[in-house]
Design a protein around this motif. Structure first.
Motif, PDB file in Angstrom:
ATOM      1  N   ALA A 194       0.872  -1.218  -0.190  1.00 39.46           N
ATOM      2  CA  ALA A 194      -0.003  -0.004   0.013  1.00 39.46           C
ATOM      3  C   ALA A 194       0.703   1.356   0.010  1.00 39.46           C
ATOM      4  CB  ALA A 194      -0.967  -0.199   1.227  1.00 39.46           C
ATOM      5  N   VAL A 195       2.021   1.360   0.807  1.00 41.51           N
ATOM      6  CA  VAL A 195       2.763   2.345   0.929  1.00 41.51           C
ATOM      7  C   VAL A 195       3.598   2.775  -0.505  1.00 41.51           C
ATOM      8  CG1 VAL A 195       4.779   3.417   2.062  1.00 41.51           C
ATOM      9  CG2 VAL A 195       3.594   2.169   3.319  1.00 41.51           C
ATOM     10  N   PHE A 196       3.860   1.549  -1.153  1.00 38.61           N
ATOM     11  CA  PHE A 196       4.825   1.966  -2.278  1.00 38.61           C
ATOM     12  C   PHE A 196       3.769   2.355  -3.410  1.00 38.61           C
ATOM     13  CE2 PHE A 196       7.909  -1.058  -0.355  1.00 38.61           C
ATOM     14  CZ  PHE A 196       8.814  -0.068  -0.447  1.00 38.61           C
ATOM     15  N   VAL A 197       2.891   1.401  -3.476  1.00 37.15           N
ATOM     16  CA  VAL A 197       1.750   1.910  -4.501  1.00 37.15           C
ATOM     17  C   VAL A 197       1.351   3.202  -4.355  1.00 37.15           C
ATOM     18  CG1 VAL A 197      -0.656   1.331  -5.315  1.00 37.15           C
ATOM     19  CG2 VAL A 197       1.251  -0.441  -5.260  1.00 37.15           C
ATOM     20  N   SER A 198       0.985   3.831  -3.384  1.00 36.83           N
ATOM     21  CA  SER A 198       0.391   4.905  -3.136  1.00 36.83           C
ATOM     22  C   SER A 198       1.412   6.042  -3.192  1.00 36.83           C
ATOM     23  CB  SER A 198      -0.357   5.171  -1.625  1.00 36.83           C
ATOM     24  OG  SER A 198       0.544   4.932  -0.761  1.00 36.83           O
ATOM     25  N   GLN A 199       2.517   6.133  -3.047  1.00 36.38           N
ATOM     26  CA  GLN A 199       3.820   6.966  -3.097  1.00 36.38           C
ATOM     27  C   GLN A 199       3.826   7.199  -4.484  1.00 36.38           C
ATOM     28  OE1 GLN A 199       6.990   6.001  -0.714  1.00 36.38           O
ATOM     29  NE2 GLN A 199       6.438   7.197   0.797  1.00 36.38           N
ATOM     30  N   ASP A 200       3.713   6.171  -5.153  1.00 37.49           N
ATOM     31  CA  ASP A 200       3.725   6.308  -6.619  1.00 37.49           C
ATOM     32  C   ASP A 200       3.020   7.569  -7.476  1.00 37.49           C
ATOM     33  OD1 ASP A 200       2.694   4.636  -9.146  1.00 37.49           O
ATOM     34  OD2 ASP A 200       4.791   4.791  -9.236  1.00 37.49           O
ATOM     35  N   ASN A 251       8.611  -0.101 -12.594  1.00 37.84           N
ATOM     36  CA  ASN A 251       9.204  -1.475 -12.594  1.00 37.84           C
ATOM     37  C   ASN A 251       9.551  -2.121 -11.393  1.00 37.84           C
ATOM     38  OD1 ASN A 251       8.779  -1.887 -15.195  1.00 37.84           O
ATOM     39  ND2 ASN A 251      10.785  -1.726 -16.029  1.00 37.84           N
ATOM     40  N   ALA A 252       9.832  -1.398 -10.508  1.00 41.12           N
ATOM     41  CA  ALA A 252      10.568  -1.899  -9.097  1.00 41.12           C
ATOM     42  C   ALA A 252       9.395  -2.375  -8.202  1.00 41.12           C
ATOM     43  CB  ALA A 252      11.393  -0.865  -8.453  1.00 41.12           C
ATOM     44  N   ILE A 253       8.198  -1.709  -8.341  1.00 38.70           N
ATOM     45  CA  ILE A 253       7.161  -2.260  -7.600  1.00 38.70           C
ATOM     46  C   ILE A 253       6.623  -3.431  -8.165  1.00 38.70           C
ATOM     47  CG2 ILE A 253       4.705  -1.449  -7.172  1.00 38.70           C
ATOM     48  CD1 ILE A 253       5.581   1.288  -6.951  1.00 38.70           C
ATOM     49  N   LEU A 254       6.704  -3.462  -9.498  1.00 29.72           N
ATOM     50  CA  LEU A 254       6.102  -4.785  -9.924  1.00 29.72           C
ATOM     51  C   LEU A 254       7.152  -6.020  -9.503  1.00 29.72           C
ATOM     52  CD1 LEU A 254       5.239  -3.877 -13.892  1.00 29.72           C
ATOM     53  CD2 LEU A 254       3.650  -4.183 -11.814  1.00 29.72           C
ATOM     54  N   LEU A 255       8.382  -5.642  -9.763  1.00 29.24           N
ATOM     55  CA  LEU A 255       9.343  -6.482  -9.008  1.00 29.24           C
ATOM     56  C   LEU A 255       9.127  -6.891  -7.577  1.00 29.24           C
ATOM     57  CD1 LEU A 255      11.789  -8.234  -9.364  1.00 29.24           C
ATOM     58  CD2 LEU A 255      13.311  -6.175  -8.824  1.00 29.24           C
ATOM     59  N   LEU A 256       8.868  -5.907  -6.907  1.00 27.79           N
ATOM     60  CA  LEU A 256       8.460  -6.125  -5.253  1.00 27.79           C
ATOM     61  C   LEU A 256       7.122  -7.134  -5.398  1.00 27.79           C
ATOM     62  CD1 LEU A 256       8.944  -5.339  -2.411  1.00 27.79           C
ATOM     63  CD2 LEU A 256       7.206  -3.663  -2.699  1.00 27.79           C
ATOM     64  N   LEU A 257       6.122  -6.812  -6.287  1.00 24.03           N
ATOM     65  CA  LEU A 257       5.095  -7.719  -5.963  1.00 24.03           C
ATOM     66  C   LEU A 257       5.203  -9.191  -6.540  1.00 24.03           C
ATOM     67  CD1 LEU A 257       2.418  -5.009  -7.346  1.00 24.03           C
ATOM     68  CD2 LEU A 257       2.680  -5.954  -5.142  1.00 24.03           C
ATOM     69  N   ALA A 258       6.060  -9.169  -7.603  1.00 20.09           N
ATOM     70  CA  ALA A 258       6.479 -10.548  -8.160  1.00 20.09           C
ATOM     71  C   ALA A 258       7.141 -11.304  -7.124  1.00 20.09           C
ATOM     72  CB  ALA A 258       7.236 -10.421  -9.276  1.00 20.09           C
ATOM     73  N   VAL A 259       8.090 -10.824  -6.255  1.00 21.16           N
ATOM     74  CA  VAL A 259       8.998 -11.303  -5.349  1.00 21.16           C
ATOM     75  C   VAL A 259       8.077 -11.857  -4.143  1.00 21.16           C
ATOM     76  CG1 VAL A 259      10.850 -11.211  -3.669  1.00 21.16           C
ATOM     77  CG2 VAL A 259      11.116 -10.623  -6.131  1.00 21.16           C
ATOM     78  N   ILE A 260       7.091 -11.035  -3.710  1.00 22.15           N
ATOM     79  CA  ILE A 260       6.192 -11.413  -2.740  1.00 22.15           C
ATOM     80  C   ILE A 260       5.378 -12.559  -3.327  1.00 22.15           C
ATOM     81  CG2 ILE A 260       4.231 -10.781  -1.398  1.00 22.15           C
ATOM     82  CD1 ILE A 260       5.533  -7.719  -1.426  1.00 22.15           C
ATOM     83  N   ALA A 261       5.186 -12.717  -4.361  1.00 21.91           N
ATOM     84  CA  ALA A 261       4.264 -13.697  -4.830  1.00 21.91           C
ATOM     85  C   ALA A 261       4.864 -14.887  -4.813  1.00 21.91           C
ATOM     86  CB  ALA A 261       3.529 -13.491  -6.167  1.00 21.91           C
TER      87      ALA A 261
END
Lengths: 379, 379, 379
Positions: free
Chosen positions: B346-352, C135-145
């Motif tokens: 939530a934090v990362f997505v919303s700071q974006d 892209n980094a947020i997509l990477l974060l989500l991917a790694v969490i999954a």
């Protein structure tokens, strides 16, 4: 007499100097360990402040390069002395707890107080999120590096084997190299512009002196006369000796006090020691926040954490090895969590570039809950 | 008849009101626990929506201050009622799972659907990252505070001792204080500007009413007539009673259903209960995203999570203590991970400050994988 | 002869082609496993580079759509081949370690080198934080999954039961869907603007070719003649066969080498294999950073990690199932930590939008400390 009253009114913390003779009396006359502990703790507070002030004064004579180095080395002198005494006494858990507590105290307690009190007076406050964010990322990287040996040692079991010691030394060496790199970076960039990371304590405090002076202009008759080189050296020497002696009393009293009060050694290490060693510095950060210089307030809190992670912790690893009582960088599960949580908060809060009293209250709430937990639970 | 058809076409969710008599029949005529569970779950959905709508209507008469308080208290009324019934039945794991699931549902499912559907219709969408980011940081701090007792209790072993209970209460009290502080902050800043954190549900929904109306202007003949005070109170009372009765049926059926279907009580708590109690609110967030009001969509999702963390969870701690069935804030390892992961996202997505359908799809993917894991694995 | 000298002076890495015959000789003439290991490792480096170059050349003939797909599939061909051979040999821990190491290598080693060397030459460098951050947020989500099955399996104990396998497959399937969604998103947005996430490797390398060419203009006589379609296909075929053969030698030598040198298989997997398979690509990222094209450097590092998480890892899950040696996405505690730490760093560093050599040095310090830990400690 009037002058003395005026002096203490301006520097109320220095009233605590009275605790020095009392602490010594408590020790010689055997008033009980609790009195020794409390009085020596109180007495260290103003002495730590004097070490800071005399270092500051010295940088006027040494020029910025050596001054930066001095500040870097002596900036946490009081805490270094206390922890070195504790290492000699074999209280390694206390030492590690105080490293953690020092970082936590800066990013939760100091930043929280600064945001809360600054925000109550000035509403929403802004600060340079670029610079603060950059330092916060360096802090994150430093804390992650610091945490790696612990994570490894937890995964291989409780015995502290040779590889863990080797890893601790490797991490400590890497940190010192990074710290030196940070100082070099600071020198290079401050040549052109004044925003090098790690450079903060130097530029920061110098700027602070100016700011705080402005707010006291009426007292100071407009002219600032820093201490002479001789005065600075004498004050530095006396304060250092004083802290060393009182640290002996303080550390010697920890174990009996812990046993009699039923609080944990961990609580003493993580909450009390860092506060004792840093009160003076903490007050400065809060003061500048209330003067609406939030840039500087955030800077002091984060740069101070950075110094503990990159300089104090590694130095203690090497010193402890020389003293034959090797300190391994193995933090317990809870210290790790607190460290990572604290630093993540610092990163998020500083990237934001804005603060308000509610944010300050939340930071303090996390600190209070952590302190409550450290107080309540056995370790 | 035509009017009724038109009404249900506009509010298709209210068709689920038909599940109320069916649920009662299933219970009295003993159709089996599974039917009782499904029908009472479906029947709660529109009633929870009515509680929300009548609260909204009441705020027209009470003014913003008391309205804010009302919203804060009744905003999660359906979920509060279900969980209180569950506490009485001793289903404490279900309650904790539903707290976790409610936060997760908001930041992954709701935000994911909003980003996905909004992005498919409008391409890249923007929202005010300052405001959303500030609320997200408050949420991060709140969740960290909420997690501290769990982290401690895991480190001292499985027995739930007195210190853990004390710590739970301490955390709950701190949270309530912070929640109150947040409301005060909201009032103060909305006096001047309309962007106080936590203020969202109030301003948010009011603004929403306007937006949704605009998009239905043809139906509404241009004039908005909110319910009268009396109507609002009667609807609120009836809906609350309805939710309370149906919660009894629902919670009573959980254990037999879990046993017969082989799914875990944990899955029911973390996925189903939060969806049942929040469908109406969730749909609103998605609707505004599709109207390209992404500011509001992000606000609803994050402010709603914040309310669960700062208000619902602590209130349940106190209520459970009064009911003699004390709920400790000890989440299991998995709830903790899910909470922290969800809130970091939530934090990362919303700071974006930007969203697109791919980001929405990724959020949903994380939610789906978590749900699959909760479904597949025994707890 | 002069031409050959000139060629190797321009492409010094290709001198390593000489290791191909030596590796084969070492194998047939039984020089010892260590020589086989080292020589086949060195020989794979230039071949992996040729696979990349020929794929790049092919995209000139296929158009962007199929080219994107080709790049997506063949971008990590060398690593895929090595890991598939390792799966056949049952070295599943090696495979999982190399997935982790590949992501870590990109976000710590490559980004660190790029920041350090670029920063030393150009001072503070800027890059588009919007794009990199997305892209980094997509990477974060991917790694969490990717991490979810591990977190579950740790909480239910060590036995790899059916639900864990089902969850692994579910995660892998979800990832592939997301990867496809990412490609579609890339096509759609590149129609209008050239900044779709995941699109990076395609546009990136094409742009890179142009940039690198400009800097070599004197050698190339100003005209760019890419390989003919036939040449590209032949080179691709030969390089692929070469990598496959050498992977057999390399993987076959892992176990005896590990046993004789006393290093862990884990170290080989997490540090050596990723470097061998990606040196060519890594050099490109560093090269563009030194040409002050930091946008592209950050893009290559993060997009490459994203490809491993969303494409390579899931593909290996399915291939391993077909090969009767099912790879479950159960990373050990340390891989998880390293992954999450690495990706968080990538997110923070990329949201910042600025880099300097100190930041690069810190990234490298974290990588060095991790490598030291992997080297020192038994697994």
């Amino acid at each position: 007499m009037k002058k003395i009253t005026a002096y203490f009114r301006k520097h109320p913390l220095n009233l605590l100097l009275l605790a020095i003779p009392l602490a010594l009396m408590a020790f010689w006359l055997e008033w009980g360990e609790l009195w020794v502990f409390i009085l020596s703790a109180l007495a260290i507070v103003p002495l730590a402040g004097y070490i800071g002030e005399s270092t500051e004064a010295l940088t006027f004579y040494t020029g910025p390069r050596i001054g930066g180095l001095l500040n870097a080395t002596l900036g946490n002198a009081a805490e270094l002395i206390i922890t070195i005494v504790a290492i000699r006494e074999g209280l390694l858990d206390l030492v590690k707890a105080s490293i953690t507590g020092s970082i936590l105290g800066n990013v939760l307690l100091v930043l929280g107080m600064a945001f809360l009190l600054g925000g109550l007076r000035h509403g929403e406050q802004r600060f340079d999120s670029k610079h603060a964010g950059r330092n916060a990322i360096l802090l994150l990287l430093a804390v992650i590096a610091l945490a790696i040996p612990s994570l490894f040692s937890h995964s291989i079991g409780p015995d502290t084997s040779l590889p863990v010691e080797a890893l601790s030394l490797g991490v400590a060496a890497t940190m010192i190299v990074l710290y030196a790199a940070g100082l070099i970076y600071g020198y290079k960039t401050t040549g052109m512009q004044v925003d090098g990371p790690l450079e903060a304590p130097v530029g920061g405090n110098a700027e602070l002196v100016r700011i705080v002076q402005k707010s006291h202009r009426t007292d100071d008759k407009g002219i600032h006369s820093p201490w002479s080189l001789r005065t600075a050296l004498i004050v530095l020497g006396l304060a250092t000796v004083g802290v060393a002696v009182l640290s002996e009393l303080l550390v010697g009293a920890v174990e009996p006090v812990v046993a009699s009060l039923g609080i944990s050694e961990f609580f003493v290490g993580i909450i009390l020691i860092p506060i004792i060693g840093n009160v003076a510095e903490h007050l400065v950060a809060v003061k500048v926040a209330m003067l609406n210089q939030m840039d500087l307030g955030v800077e002091i809190a984060i740069a101070s954490s950075l110094q503990v992670a990159l300089f104090v912790a590694p130095i203690l690893v090497f010193i402890s090895l020389l003293m034959g009582n090797p300190l391994q960088l193995i933090f317990n599960q809870f210290e790790l969590l607190a460290l990572i949580v604290g630093v993540l908060i610092a990163v998020f809060v500083s990237q934001d570039g804005e603060s308000n009293w509610l944010e300050g209250a939340e930071l303090l709430a996390v600190y209070v809950i952590l302190a409550l937990a450290f107080f309540l639970l056995p370790f």
